[in-house]
Design a protein around this motif. Sequence first.
Motif, PDB file in Angstrom:
ATOM      1  N   LEU A  18     -16.832  12.120  37.127  1.00  0.00           N
ATOM      2  CA  LEU A  18     -16.582  10.678  37.204  1.00  0.00           C
ATOM      3  C   LEU A  18     -16.220  10.085  35.856  1.00  0.00           C
ATOM      4  N   LEU A  77     -18.285   9.598  33.554  1.00  0.00           N
ATOM      5  CA  LEU A  77     -19.387   8.789  33.039  1.00  0.00           C
ATOM      6  C   LEU A  77     -19.776   9.353  31.687  1.00  0.00           C
ATOM      7  N   ARG A  93      -8.099   2.790  30.354  1.00  0.00           N
ATOM      8  CA  ARG A  93      -9.221   1.963  30.775  1.00  0.00           C
ATOM      9  C   ARG A  93      -8.987   1.243  32.094  1.00  0.00           C
ATOM     10  N   LEU A 146     -10.556   2.005  35.895  1.00  0.00           N
ATOM     11  CA  LEU A 146     -11.269   0.998  36.671  1.00  0.00           C
ATOM     12  C   LEU A 146     -10.848   1.080  38.140  1.00  0.00           C
ATOM     13  N   ARG A 156     -12.307   4.090  39.764  1.00  0.00           N
ATOM     14  CA  ARG A 156     -13.741   3.990  40.061  1.00  0.00           C
ATOM     15  C   ARG A 156     -13.996   3.503  41.486  1.00  0.00           C
ATOM     16  N   ILE A 193     -16.046  -7.092  40.765  1.00  0.00           N
ATOM     17  CA  ILE A 193     -15.254  -6.362  39.777  1.00  0.00           C
ATOM     18  C   ILE A 193     -13.937  -5.878  40.381  1.00  0.00           C
TER      19      ILE A 193
END
Lengths: 311, 563, 593, 289
Positions: free
Chosen positions: B360, B362, B382, B386, B389, B419
């Motif tokens: 992922l 992370l 970035r 997003l 995700r 989000i």
Amino acid sequence: MLKYVLKRLLYMIPILLGVTLITFLLFNVVGGDPALQAAGRYATPEQVQLVKAELGLDRGLPAQYLFFVKQIVSFDFGRSWSTKQTISKMIMDGVGASLSLTIPAFFLTVFLSISIALLIAYFRGTFVDRAIFVICLAAISLSSLVYILYMQYYFSFQLGLFPISGWSPDWLERWEYLTLPIFIFVSISLGGSVIFYRTIFMDEIFQDYVRTARAKGLSHTAVLFKHILRNALIPIITIVVIEMPALILGSLLLESYFGIPGLGGMIFQALQSADFPVIKAMTFISAFLYMIFQLISDVLYVVVDPKVQLK
Amino acid sequence: MIQIKNLSVDFQTAEGQFRAVNQISFDIPKGKTVGLVGESGSGKSVTSLAMMRLILEPNGKISQGQILYEGTDLLKLSEPQMRKIRGNKISMIFQEPMSSLNPVFTVGYQIMEALRLHQNMNRKQALEQAIDLLQQVGIPSPEKRVKSYPHEMSGGQRQRVMIAMAIACRPQLLIADEPTTALDVTIQKQILDLLRSLQSKYGMSLLFITHDLAVIGEIADEVVVMYRGNIVEKNKTSEIFRSPQHPYTKALLSCRPSMIENPQRLPVVGDFMDDRGQEIKKSLQAQPIKMAKKITTADPILLEIKDLSKSFPVRKSIFGKVLEEARAVDHVSLKVPKGTTLGLVGESGCGKTTLGRSILRLIEPTSGEISYQGTNVMALGRKELLKFRKKMQIIFQDPYSSLNPRLTVQEALLEPLEIHHVGNSKSEMKDRTELLMKKVGLDPKMLSRYPHEFSGGQRQRVCIARALAVEPEFIICDESVSALDVSIQSQILNLLVDLQDQMGLTYIFISHDLSVVKFISDQIAVMNKGKIVEMASPDEIYKNPQNDYTKKLLTSIPKGFVI
Amino acid sequence: MKRVFCSSNLKVGFAGAFFLSIALSLISCTSKKNNLANELRIASANLKGLDPVATGDETSSNVIALLYDTLFQYQYLKRPLTIEPNLADGMPQVSKDGLVHTIKIKKGIFFSDDASFSGGKGRELVSQDFVYSWKRLCDPRLASEGFWLFDGKVEGLDDWRKAVQKDGKNFDAPVPGFQTPDSSTIVIKLSRPFYQLHNILAMVYTAPVPKEAVDKYGKEMVNHAVGTGPFRLESWTRNSQISLVKNPHYHGVYPSVGDTGDAEKGRLAMAGQKIPFVDRLIFYEIVEDQPIWLKFLKGDTDITAIPKDNFDAAIKNKDVAPDLAAKGVKLDRAPGYDLTYTSFNMLDPLFKNNVNLRYAVAQAQDTKTTIEKFQNGRGIEAQSIIPPELESYDPNFKNARLEFKVEKAKEYLAIAGYPGGKGLPELEYMVTNSSTARQGAELFQTDLGRLGIKVKISAVSWPQFLERLRDRKFQVTGAAWVADYPDAENFLALLYSKNASPGPNNSNFSNPEFDKLFEQAARTPPGPARNALYQKMRDISAEQLPIIPSTHREGYSLYHGWVTNYKANSVIVDRFKYVQIDVPKRTQLKEKL
Amino acid sequence: MKGVKNNSIWLDAFFKLKKNKLAFTCLIIIIFYFAAGLLCALGVLFPHYALTNNDRSYLPPSPEDWFGTDIFGRDVLARSFHGIKISLTVGLAGTGLSVVIGSIFGAIAGYFGKVTDDLIVWLYTTLDTIPYILLLAGMSFVLGGGLGTLCFAIGITSWVNLCRLIRAEFMKHREKEYVHAATAIGSSHFRKIFVHIFPNVFHIIIINFSLGFIGAIKSEVILSYLGLGVEPGTPSWGLMITDARLELSRGVWWGLAAASALMFILVLAFNLFTDALREALDPKLRGKL
């Protein structure tokens, strides 16, 4: 181990630079023109100029900073503006007096507060615990000036148990003058100390190994004095070592009231007379000592705590 | 040898008095093993502490009952008299061997302490004895190890030291409180073997406390089942396994996924009894056996990993240069077809969690490729990350720490919606959160509550709801049921299976528990030391393991009482 | 480590008892021993250093004056103060134009023994020592605060200073104004008549320091004392105490001329005897008032000033409080030769051309309260800049503008253009940061508040205070001036425009007429003519009020019954050399304390 | 926190505090002080604190003046109460500043790590190395006296402890699963720091604020003794105690007594309350100074 110490010593360099930078910024840049202070009361502009040259203040700031760093490296802080004495001598003269007040007082405090904290740990959760805790909080809530004023008046003057103030350069004779200040020092710092050590013991008391020790059939006291104390000593020793460099700063109030010629009084006077070289020197020296003791403390930590292993 | 009669223990808490153990009675016969089983909060550990009279006063109190040891009531003894019993006649080992040993004394010292206390040995005798004991518990080169500190030993060795300490004075009763819970299965097996052999050697009684019925089946002669402070059933082990009487025992026995075969839906406690513990008399419908999906090369691949590695610096030079590093994930390659579950199994420290988080991003992988439906995940910036995700989600092990305690459930569920701009208005988003709650089987009324007002299982449901909020296609379940009691575990597993069926989700299911993985997975990857050592279908792994490590893993699993 | 803590609580008890017993036994023996010594003990503030040139603060001067000696001194008992020869052999011969002063020095006076002399024995004092020391005082490299004594007054001094500033080697070049025809004669040639010269030569800045010692110790002279004074340095523990021992060869004798009342007080009993009388003199350096006072009450010090807040306990009706009197404590009152005043910064546009505003402030000040609150009533309301006890002081002079009259002040304020304080910006009153100074500022605030003037107090540290005075960055401040020598010139100099900051004229007052008179007075020999000039200047200052004279303080000191020959005076810095201790009486009286 | 009947941690803490009688009394005392300080500032309570009457100086306590009068005949009790105003200002402003600096620096250092962390750690290690009293005194000295500078000096010298704690907490929380979960759903750094982690370390800030408050009040007294306190004429406890130490020897004990007693009660109440607060918010921290 050697590599660890070396690494820590290397790490000290940026910190020391930071300390010099802060003191420099504080006293040379923000704090007005030091030469005016140094030149004396009725100095003419020419005299001020002269002093500036002598102190290296006629150069640009970076050059002044370098000059300051050079002074530090050579451990020559020059002379006090106020007393015209060499600062190194002033410090050497004062350090013994400060330490003979603070070292016994500090260790007595540590010793007493650990004993009391152990006692509380034994009685944890009971009325005794609560009562001592509240008393300690009350003790630290009172202004230290009140302790000094009252105790000096009562013990020295009313009861005549101790001299009112005074000092002897002789190491044996000075205890006569130091007993009361030490006693007051201990009274002032005991409360906070007890609370602090109590927490350390309390942290340990609920650890699993305590249960194991009890399951082995050890008595309460044996667990407390053997297992818990031994573990608690690790943070205690390291903390005690870290607190030690502050001892050379002496005690400002006690020294003023009891005529002890220590560094606390010296700093007090330096602050009152804007004696920047003295303040700068003391700032730097205590910062340096602090770092050294921090290192000692970390090394000790490695030594006393079998858990920590250096790679 | 020990009789417990009507024992009750009360605790004083901020909310008032709380009865942890309620009038329980049972006997421990000489030389026998009694297993005390129950889930968290059942009062089993409190019972053991009460027997040692180690309940911490003044909060905890033994309020009634008797503990008879060779006819004397331990509860009536004075503290010094009791001390002569502790560690001498009755001794105890605990769940966490690291924290239960005093870190600043050598193991030898800690063993000798009991000997010198109870057996009046001098230092030399005690030392000899300690070495002998270490030998007996199977510590190699005991003469050297006697001077070691606890942190210098492995978890298994520490537990052996604890055992050595406990048996030092040849106690008549050894209480073992979850002695293997913190250990990996392979170590667990060794410890169980050790306990068994020592018991027969010294002829002592053993009270074995655990939440795991399978372990009990391996070791105990008699079983006592505790539920919410009460004993609900006690019987010979064989009887318990063969014909459990109490619905709770029944539920416990059937909730846990088996290694052999499982129904499509695992039974849950609710199938056997209601909230008040009353048995529900309903015959379970015969469920079809759950079968793993057959994976073929033709299946569309959702996620493909090639040569993924992640290393951590272990040693740095003074100037910060990495001198030595540890590979947590070592060139791992995987393929997960859409709509299937990949089970990732391995012992602690094998790198399975790091692998999951690396997928992922992370944590940033050191090298390798991750491709998700053809997108190179490693190359995402970035903003793109997003968006990505939204597709991949994760559910963590510990439902306590994976929910922010300072956000209400609604806030937690709204966050991903906001989000990712799922839903147009605030009210629409709120409606969605209610739907999500229903989907994971929670009452939408609970939305305004904080996590600590939920039970562990409910929290894990909230976590699942949060992962589902963005309508992902792929979810990594990282030990998602390991922290839960077996009865809850089965519910969550059922939920995950249901959701997969409904939404066509793809899972990577990470666990150390082979039986759970076997239940849920369509293919299983076994991981050891950062590498995948074997990957095959569940049946194949179980029936025909190829790799030595897989074999070892399989043999270590407690089989329970074989009927 | 384990074992130590096992019986902790017992051990604590032991440790405590042990400590206490040691302490008690030490105290009892030391205090007994101390009672038998012929020692004089005095509390003092912190001493900075012992170099007469480097350190000029009051505390240090009091000690330096006992270690070094000056050419002239003031008669101990006679009032008003009269100058007399000390190291000088008779008063100087002055040429008619007042420019050349010839001074003979006494023979057979030796410096104290010191390692800097060859053989370690102190050599005889010669005239060259004085010239050397004065050059040192004027050395620009040392930047002595006492340089103003000779500044602009000695022939060729400025040129010499310039040369030295350029190159330190020029120090040895002669100063034309300082000449030594032989080893016992000094000739001082002035560039202008200066009749305060003799007073200046009584100040410790001008005390002779041997070159040998300076060569050896350099800047470390602050820690050494090589003088000809009545005492010699025995030991100094900085910030604790300094101990001086009697110089057995000291040339001085106790005076035989006294003032009224001196004979009755037994101050003439020792007339003509060699001084000093005590074997040892100890100054305890104490900062805080409480220990200073408690130590005196215990008899650990012999003479003390009275801390402001102990005054009520010590003094009743201008005499020793009965309980103290019963213990033999005696009081000595002495005029302070001083002036406290409020100073305006005359460069501030607000005050510069607005004399009425200054009048308003002057008449708003409640001086009586100041004396009561801060001086315990020991002081008088000043009428002018010249304090009492000086020759030119006129007890009949009254300045109506200094009267405390709020109504009058309000009138002036209105004339000044600020009726009811309207339009006047907030004034800034600068004080040093001590409790008393702060409280004084609060009083000022209250006083002006009555007129509707707002005052902001800014409390600064002493160095900052000086810095702001020097930089002329202040509006109003309170100040005090203590005489260096007993002549009105020393006070009038506060208003001489050439003394403006960084000189002592901190109000930066500049008045051509005043300046002219001041310069004329400097050329005039002592006598009625000069006094008339002083009074003219006084009148100008009373009219202009660049500073508002507030009070003249009176010094009160207490001494124990075993002390004799004590007579306080702030100008006589070496006064302790005359004091005598009655040791048996001390032992006896201390019992009662 | 629109929580209806649910107990949030704060509500929970409040109920815990309410049960602790001693702590609750302390809270009431503190509220009383704040109210008194506010009323004094508004001129409702003791408006006559600056009223001088030179005929009434140093009057001992009487039914009329409970704590006597000072040198200018001002009511000592009134001045002591106005001292509350100053102390609370110093406490709130000084500690407020230090808390803001400490928590933001700590958060940034702990969260981002690496160079940012190195820099901030360097900064606070450096500050921490210099003895606090020297740093504080030096700072006030250089900046000059006055209430504003005093608050500023206290603020920028006393943030290190909190910063260190917050940094450590952030490092811990950064690795917690709920933060990873937040990353997984795409939360930004800002969101993670302020929405997720901050509320979880807020109790530490509260506790530290309370401790800093006590420290600031005590610092004011020490700085006043060093002559670096607030403007003269302002009724602050520090100035009152410093002045009263001299007056004590003339037998005027009430000045010292009034200021010390008011301060003692406030500090003690704060100390006890802080301890209870710790117990309520984070039992692990109980009893720590």
